[in-house]
Design an enzyme around this catalytic site. Structure first.
Site, PDB file in Angstrom:
ATOM      1  N   PRO A 116       0.816  -1.219   0.000  1.00  0.00           N
ATOM      2  CA  PRO A 116       0.000   0.000   0.000  1.00  0.00           C
ATOM      3  C   PRO A 116       0.849   1.268   0.000  1.00  0.00           C
ATOM      4  O   PRO A 116       0.347   2.357  -0.247  1.00  0.00           O
ATOM      5  CB  PRO A 116      -0.832  -0.099   1.282  1.00  0.00           C
ATOM      6  CG  PRO A 116      -0.543  -1.410   1.900  1.00  0.00           C
ATOM      7  CD  PRO A 116       0.557  -2.086   1.155  1.00  0.00           C
ATOM      8  N   GLU A 153       1.484  -7.684   8.642  1.00  0.00           N
ATOM      9  CA  GLU A 153       1.484  -6.234   8.873  1.00  0.00           C
ATOM     10  C   GLU A 153       2.527  -5.500   8.036  1.00  0.00           C
ATOM     11  O   GLU A 153       2.548  -4.282   7.989  1.00  0.00           O
ATOM     12  CB  GLU A 153       1.700  -5.928  10.359  1.00  0.00           C
ATOM     13  CG  GLU A 153       0.559  -6.393  11.254  1.00  0.00           C
ATOM     14  CD  GLU A 153      -0.818  -5.946  10.754  1.00  0.00           C
ATOM     15  OE1 GLU A 153      -1.015  -4.742  10.575  1.00  0.00           O
ATOM     16  OE2 GLU A 153      -1.682  -6.820  10.542  1.00  0.00           O
ATOM     17  N   ARG A 160      -3.010  -8.230 -20.807  1.00  0.00           N
ATOM     18  CA  ARG A 160      -3.914  -7.897 -21.906  1.00  0.00           C
ATOM     19  C   ARG A 160      -3.309  -6.892 -22.881  1.00  0.00           C
ATOM     20  O   ARG A 160      -3.821  -6.695 -23.971  1.00  0.00           O
ATOM     21  CB  ARG A 160      -5.280  -7.439 -21.390  1.00  0.00           C
ATOM     22  CG  ARG A 160      -5.264  -6.165 -20.598  1.00  0.00           C
ATOM     23  CD  ARG A 160      -6.630  -5.870 -20.004  1.00  0.00           C
ATOM     24  NE  ARG A 160      -7.609  -5.473 -21.009  1.00  0.00           N
ATOM     25  CZ  ARG A 160      -7.593  -4.314 -21.671  1.00  0.00           C
ATOM     26  NH1 ARG A 160      -6.626  -3.452 -21.446  1.00  0.00           N
ATOM     27  NH2 ARG A 160      -8.523  -4.025 -22.546  1.00  0.00           N
ATOM     28  N   ASP A 198      -9.561   1.727 -24.811  1.00  0.00           N
ATOM     29  CA  ASP A 198      -9.911   1.475 -23.412  1.00  0.00           C
ATOM     30  C   ASP A 198     -10.033   2.761 -22.628  1.00  0.00           C
ATOM     31  O   ASP A 198      -9.300   3.708 -22.871  1.00  0.00           O
ATOM     32  CB  ASP A 198      -8.802   0.679 -22.702  1.00  0.00           C
ATOM     33  CG  ASP A 198      -8.681  -0.717 -23.226  1.00  0.00           C
ATOM     34  OD1 ASP A 198      -9.622  -1.195 -23.871  1.00  0.00           O
ATOM     35  OD2 ASP A 198      -7.627  -1.322 -22.971  1.00  0.00           O
TER      36      ASP A 198
HETATM   37 CL1  6GU Z   1      -0.206  -3.759  -3.261  1.00  0.00          CL
HETATM   38  N1  6GU Z   1      -1.053  -4.472  -0.884  1.00  0.00           N
HETATM   39  C1  6GU Z   1      -1.885  -4.364   0.170  1.00  0.00           C
HETATM   40  N2  6GU Z   1      -1.686  -5.153   1.220  1.00  0.00           N
HETATM   41  N3  6GU Z   1      -2.892  -3.510   0.202  1.00  0.00           N
HETATM   42  C2  6GU Z   1      -3.060  -2.740  -0.853  1.00  0.00           C
HETATM   43  C3  6GU Z   1      -2.242  -2.782  -1.985  1.00  0.00           C
HETATM   44  C4  6GU Z   1      -1.218  -3.676  -1.953  1.00  0.00           C
HETATM   45  N4  6GU Z   1      -2.677  -1.885  -2.883  1.00  0.00           N
HETATM   46  C5  6GU Z   1      -3.719  -1.311  -2.318  1.00  0.00           C
HETATM   47  N5  6GU Z   1      -3.967  -1.811  -1.106  1.00  0.00           N
END
Ligand code: 6GU
Length: 258
Positions: free
Chosen positions: A99, A126, A164, A179
């Site tokens: 994230p 975590e 794709r 797209d």
């Molecule tokens: Cl790549 N990993 C996690 N754990 N949560 C996320 C993410 C990745 N992308 C958005 N949320």
């Protein structure tokens, strides 16, 4: 393209990768996805892959050793068995799904689709020991501003969006150019038969047979739709001078409403 995925949960990928377009792309040998269980690279008899965070705090952290060693094993295999040069192996993208990464986009999918080989590392628990990000990964990608339990779903999203775009994966007639997002605009509305359904008719222009008019209508619909739904995209969209004028007029009309 060869894609190596490092994960603690390879079984999560079974469904999505054995159906539809990804399955066809694999059968056609346009893409090869290879899974590596990070647990196989653990050092102890309990096959430990995670540990407590230094400094305390909730949750477990993925240990660095199994991840470094899994990536090194994949690279060695690429050189020994896939004819990849040492130099290319040292340059291929090693992407940590987290994230905290840069936000995934059509532009990044296009970028990644140019490589012969990718390595994706799925974080879990975590977090992942920071040394993976500092000294192993060449890139970090997030698929959106929300938290998933692990990088696996994100890796599937990246593999799908990249695959794709590979030549030959979609039918030869369809190109990904139209797209949503590839021109920086959302896609225009699409219809199929019947021409009237429950009293709702397909826009007249689409059944007119006039291809020039249809192209103009579609372009206009793309712009209007992007203006209404995703105005944030318009700053970066590829627009000609008349289209920029149209946006100005639309903005003015909006302001007068307020
Ligand atoms: Cl790549 N990993 C996690 N754990 N949560 C996320 C993410 C990745 N992308 C958005 N949320």
């Amino acid at each position: 393209m060869r894609i190596d995925i490092l994960t603690l949960f390879p079984e999560m990928f079974e469904g999505p990768f054995s159906t539809s377009i990804l399955k066809r792309a694999t059968i056609k040998k346009l893409v090869r996805v290879i899974f590596h269980n990070i647990r196989d690279y653990s050092h102890d008899k309990h096959q430990t892959t995670d540990d407590y965070p230094y400094g305390g705090g909730a949750g477990m952290i993925l240990k660095p050793e199994p991840i470094f060693e899994a990536v090194e094993a994949v690279k060695s295999e690429l050189v020994a068995r896939d004819g990849v040069s040492e130099e290319d192996a040292s340059r291929l993208p090693i992407i940590l799904l987290t994230p905290q990464g840069r936000l995934f986009s059509q532009q990044i999918a296009l970028e990644l689709s140019k490589y012969k080989s990718l390595i994706l590392i799925c974080g879990h628990y975590e977090g992942v020991d920071e040394r993976v990000s500092e000294h192993l990964a060449s890139d970090e990608i997030s698929i959106g501003d929300y938290v998933l339990t692990g990088g696996e779903l994100a890796a599937m999203v990246v593999v799908d969006a990249v695959t794709r775009l590979l030549p030959g994966v979609l039918g030869s007639k369809v190109s990904p150019q139209d797209d949503s997002h590839s021109s920086g605009l959302l896609e225009y509305p699409q219809y199929t038969r019947p021409a009237a359904y429950r009293g709702w008719s397909v826009p007249e222009v689409l059944v007119s047979g006039n291809h020039e008019k249809i192209a103009i209508w579609r372009r206009e619909q793309s712009i209007l739709r992007t203006f209404k739904r995703r105005p944030d995209l318009l700053d970066k969209a590829e627009l000609n001078p008349e289209e920029k004028e149209l946006i100005k007029r639309l903005n003015k009309k909006e302001r007068l409403k307020e």
